[in-house]
Design a protein around this motif. Structure first.
Motif, mmCIF file in Angstrom:
data_model
loop_
_atom_site.group_PDB
_atom_site.id
_atom_site.type_symbol
_atom_site.label_atom_id
_atom_site.label_comp_id
_atom_site.label_asym_id
_atom_site.label_seq_id
_atom_site.Cartn_x
_atom_site.Cartn_y
_atom_site.Cartn_z
ATOM 1 N N GLU A 278 43.609 21.638 25.713
ATOM 2 C CA GLU A 278 42.897 21.589 27.027
ATOM 3 C C GLU A 278 41.968 23.101 26.704
ATOM 4 N N LEU A 279 41.287 23.063 27.480
ATOM 5 C CA LEU A 279 40.456 24.426 28.173
ATOM 6 C C LEU A 279 40.624 25.263 27.894
ATOM 7 N N GLN A 280 40.555 26.809 27.612
ATOM 8 C CA GLN A 280 40.828 28.080 27.297
ATOM 9 C C GLN A 280 39.672 28.293 27.618
ATOM 10 N N PHE A 281 40.303 29.567 28.321
ATOM 11 C CA PHE A 281 39.088 30.734 28.889
ATOM 12 C C PHE A 281 39.530 32.262 28.557
ATOM 13 N N GLU A 282 38.070 32.919 27.862
ATOM 14 C CA GLU A 282 38.538 34.216 27.525
ATOM 15 C C GLU A 282 36.889 34.973 28.664
ATOM 16 N N ILE A 283 37.526 35.958 28.590
ATOM 17 C CA ILE A 283 36.516 37.297 28.932
ATOM 18 C C ILE A 283 35.833 38.071 28.539
ATOM 19 N N LEU B 169 31.615 45.062 25.595
ATOM 20 C CA LEU B 169 31.694 43.647 24.054
ATOM 21 C C LEU B 169 33.155 43.691 23.202
ATOM 22 N N GLN B 170 33.905 44.174 24.212
ATOM 23 C CA GLN B 170 35.378 43.368 24.185
ATOM 24 C C GLN B 170 35.751 42.308 24.767
ATOM 25 N N LYS B 171 36.702 42.103 24.188
ATOM 26 C CA LYS B 171 37.188 40.515 24.357
ATOM 27 C C LYS B 171 38.282 40.226 24.345
ATOM 28 N N GLN B 172 39.107 39.096 25.678
ATOM 29 C CA GLN B 172 40.726 38.809 26.030
ATOM 30 C C GLN B 172 40.667 37.354 26.298
ATOM 31 N N LEU B 173 41.755 37.152 25.933
ATOM 32 C CA LEU B 173 42.082 35.539 27.181
ATOM 33 C C LEU B 173 42.134 35.432 28.327
ATOM 34 N N LEU B 174 41.174 35.248 29.013
ATOM 35 C CA LEU B 174 42.225 34.923 30.400
ATOM 36 C C LEU B 174 43.619 34.550 30.906
ATOM 37 N N PRO B 175 44.994 34.764 31.165
ATOM 38 C CA PRO B 175 45.826 34.671 31.724
ATOM 39 C C PRO B 175 45.637 33.446 33.214
ATOM 40 N N GLY B 176 45.976 32.859 33.230
ATOM 41 C CA GLY B 176 46.107 32.104 34.182
ATOM 42 C C GLY B 176 45.579 31.981 35.494
ATOM 43 N N LYS B 177 45.615 33.047 35.840
ATOM 44 C CA LYS B 177 46.210 34.336 37.018
ATOM 45 C C LYS B 177 45.814 35.797 36.769
ATOM 46 N N SER B 178 44.656 35.790 36.723
ATOM 47 C CA SER B 178 44.039 37.343 36.788
ATOM 48 C C SER B 178 43.224 38.272 38.037
ATOM 49 N N VAL B 179 43.482 39.424 38.073
ATOM 50 C CA VAL B 179 42.565 40.121 39.289
ATOM 51 C C VAL B 179 41.467 41.035 37.701
ATOM 52 N N ILE B 180 40.730 40.736 38.190
ATOM 53 C CA ILE B 180 39.218 41.033 37.436
ATOM 54 C C ILE B 180 38.531 42.212 37.982
ATOM 55 N N GLN B 181 38.787 43.712 37.345
ATOM 56 C CA GLN B 181 38.231 44.922 38.598
ATOM 57 C C GLN B 181 37.660 45.297 38.189
ATOM 58 N N PHE B 182 36.015 46.080 38.574
ATOM 59 C CA PHE B 182 35.501 47.131 37.859
ATOM 60 C C PHE B 182 34.648 47.694 39.399
ATOM 61 N N THR B 183 34.241 48.917 38.966
ATOM 62 C CA THR B 183 33.695 49.728 40.413
ATOM 63 C C THR B 183 34.904 49.460 41.444
ATOM 64 N N ASP B 184 33.696 48.964 42.153
ATOM 65 C CA ASP B 184 34.763 48.606 43.144
ATOM 66 C C ASP B 184 34.593 47.075 43.566
ATOM 67 N N PHE B 185 34.261 46.469 42.928
ATOM 68 C CA PHE B 185 34.536 44.677 42.515
ATOM 69 C C PHE B 185 36.467 44.346 42.661
ATOM 70 N N GLN B 186 36.611 43.366 43.305
ATOM 71 C CA GLN B 186 37.564 42.956 42.894
ATOM 72 C C GLN B 186 37.358 41.557 42.655
ATOM 73 N N PHE B 187 37.942 40.171 41.690
ATOM 74 C CA PHE B 187 38.128 39.477 41.272
ATOM 75 C C PHE B 187 38.858 38.311 41.137
ATOM 76 N N TYR B 188 39.931 37.591 42.057
ATOM 77 C CA TYR B 188 41.279 37.521 41.922
ATOM 78 C C TYR B 188 40.592 35.714 41.500
ATOM 79 N N TYR C 201 51.780 41.622 39.252
ATOM 80 C CA TYR C 201 51.953 41.708 37.806
ATOM 81 C C TYR C 201 51.873 42.605 36.740
ATOM 82 N N ARG C 202 51.254 43.473 36.530
ATOM 83 C CA ARG C 202 51.493 45.072 35.879
ATOM 84 C C ARG C 202 53.268 45.325 35.907
ATOM 85 N N SER C 203 54.775 45.257 37.379
ATOM 86 C CA SER C 203 55.728 45.299 37.146
ATOM 87 C C SER C 203 56.364 43.907 36.058
ATOM 88 N N GLN C 204 55.385 42.481 36.283
ATOM 89 C CA GLN C 204 56.345 41.703 35.399
ATOM 90 C C GLN C 204 56.157 42.261 34.013
#
Length: 187
Positions: free
Chosen positions: A82-87, A106-125, A156-159
């Motif tokens: 199965e395809l996996q994704f990294e960010i 330039l750092q990258k990591q595997l994307l979990p199945g559910k992710s919250v991506i944030q930078f400055t005021d931007f949020q992506f679920y 997610y952080r508490s998990q």
């Protein structure tokens, strides 16, 4: 008869559902170049880029976004079909956070199945929908709500804290090569 044979051979395409939000501003203004709720198909070798630059797949019309902010790339591993994704963080100005873990330039990591991506005021679920195709994937951008992103991030952080109580390094967190690598390899 052709429609029956087509439906039997049709691949189930993996999909990334991404809810976007920028609190304090209208999504239509910030994400003015995005077609919401329309699936966009990419070949598996294509990289999906996010940023202010007009060549980005998802353009962010805001001064607090870098010209090239981050990218998502599909890949296969030797032990999975199965395809996996990294960010990967492409911004030298802003740190990218994935489920509370920071990625520097330039750092990258595997994307979990559910992710919250944030930078400055931007949020992506981001939620991944599975599929058996290894030749293509889809991305669907939706308008999101800031509360959903923040609640998911805290949960997610508490998990993570419950799952790794004595662990010094979460395997989903990036390791700085040269600084931290020796420490983890010697443990």
């Amino acid at each position: 008869m052709d429609s029956v044979s087509d439906s039997l051979t049709q691949e189930n395409v993996p999909c990334l559902f991404i809810s976007v939000c920028h609190p304090g501003e209208k999504e239509e203004d910030v994400f003015s170049f995005v077609k919401f709720n329309e699936p966009r198909t990419y070949e598996a070798h294509e990289i999906v880029t996010f940023g202010r630059k007009n060549t980005c797949n998802v353009q962010l019309n805001h001064g607090r976004a870098s010209r090239l902010q981050f990218q998502i790339e599909a890949f296969l591993t030797a032990d999975s079909s199965e395809l996996q994704f990294e960010i990967k963080n492409l911004s030298n100005r802003f740190t990218l956070s994935i489920n509370g873990h920071k990625l520097s330039y330039l750092q990258k990591q595997l994307l979990p199945g559910k992710s919250v991506i944030q930078f400055t005021d931007f949020q992506f679920y981001l939620e991944q929908g599975g599929g058996d195709s290894v030749s293509k994937f889809e991305v669907v951008i939706k308008e999101g709500s800031p509360s959903r992103c923040l609640v998911t991030s805290a949960r997610y952080r508490s998990q993570i804290e419950t799952s790794f109580p004595n662990c010094q390094h979460d395997p989903r967190e990036p390791i700085e090569v040269g600084e931290d690598l020796d420490q983890y390899m010697l443990s």
